[in-house]
Write an enzyme that holds these catalytic residues in place. Sequence first.
Site, PDB file in Angstrom:
ATOM      1  N   HIS A   1      -9.830   7.034  -0.535  1.00  0.00           N
ATOM      2  CA  HIS A   1      -9.382   8.093   0.330  1.00  0.00           C
ATOM      3  C   HIS A   1     -10.812   8.674   1.125  1.00  0.00           C
ATOM      4  CE1 HIS A   1      -5.097   7.728   1.693  1.00  0.00           C
ATOM      5  NE2 HIS A   1      -5.453   8.841   2.352  1.00  0.00           N
TER       6      HIS A   1
ATOM      7  N   GLY B   1      -7.135   7.902   8.814  1.00  0.00           N
ATOM      8  CA  GLY B   1      -7.052   6.439   8.453  1.00  0.00           C
ATOM      9  C   GLY B   1      -7.030   5.733   7.577  1.00  0.00           C
TER      10      GLY B   1
ATOM     11  N   GLY C   1      -5.351   4.382   5.157  1.00  0.00           N
ATOM     12  CA  GLY C   1      -4.666   3.446   4.357  1.00  0.00           C
ATOM     13  C   GLY C   1      -4.095   2.198   5.862  1.00  0.00           C
TER      14      GLY C   1
END
Length: 380
Positions: A193, A198, A200
């Site tokens: 992450h 954004g 995903g």
Amino acid sequence: MLFPTPALSREDDQVVAEIEAMRHELRHQLRNTPAKWTEGLRKFLTADAVAASNSIEGFRVSTVDVEDLMDGERDVEVSEVNREETLAYQRMMTYIQTLHDATDFSYSKGLLNGLHWMLQGHRHSIRKPAGQWRRGPVYVTDPRDPGIAAYTGPDAEEVPALMAELVDWLNTDDGSHALVRAAMAHLHLVSIHPWADGNGRMSRSLQTLMIAREGVLAPEFSSIEAWLGRPGNTWEYYRELALRGPRYLPDQDVTDWIRFNLTAYHQQAQTVQGRVDRSRVVWGILSDFAETAATDERIVSALYDVAMFGRVRRSRYEHAEGLSLQQAQRDLRDLVTSEVLTPVGRTRARMYVAGPHFPEQALEVARTPMTLTHPYQADR
């Protein structure tokens, strides 16, 4: 540290073999299919992937509306936020598609941050910088209660080193099957992450890029984003990610994640094959109709859009056939006069749907649903 890639079982190997067989057969078919309707199918599949991946993040625009936005239509009834998110993701996806055969290609932190800027640049802020690693904590909240963190990413100080390790992994062939590596890349990136927002869509896009770089199929036919965007599959997707734990814990067996992705590849290949088969039959029916009605064969592309996607706009037909504005208007007016098409909406936003005299057989074929088999179920 990244997640270790699990070894495949004999059953997994069989599923991979089936996926490969379907994809190679589809590649052969597409090479021997008229380009006119395959181009329309490519555009639809791209729009479907964009619509589905955005829908997972709460930006809901129908596939046909995404197609219209991709065509430059202004009179599409979507919110400004959804319009911006759709066009940003479409631009990034278009660039990813061009990379499938790029020479002297390599993965880098710059490439990933550049793709992120394409996706999130319109939302760039000090709090949520685009194209840069995040500067603070990041949480994936529980969809039922935003006060609960379903997942907390690694500390921001760890992100540069983790991303350097990921880039090295991306550029090193570890002997795993390309589809497995693409699934692992998705898991690595979404778990790190690295951006404030954004993550995903970036992770799903990286998976699409890696599959496209494999070269078996054009990227439009390779993405599983449309499959992931179906409501039931989205729930399973969240469940699989949740099984990895509430924090970054890469020292674990992720066989379930690989099998989830192999199921996605398998069923998406079935879905694309079914759409290709239906498209071929529908195009043939409409070609026969145009010949019997003694009309120009070019109208088939307009009728095809109506049969397969429910509607056609004048601008789409005009661009697809390379017509002048007057030619496109005249053709559609004639089809309305003969009640093959029916106009809907205002002048600028007008679209055309099936009229009373539209070939019913084409609609029946287009609307007949297909049945998918599950690769890990014994009774398939």
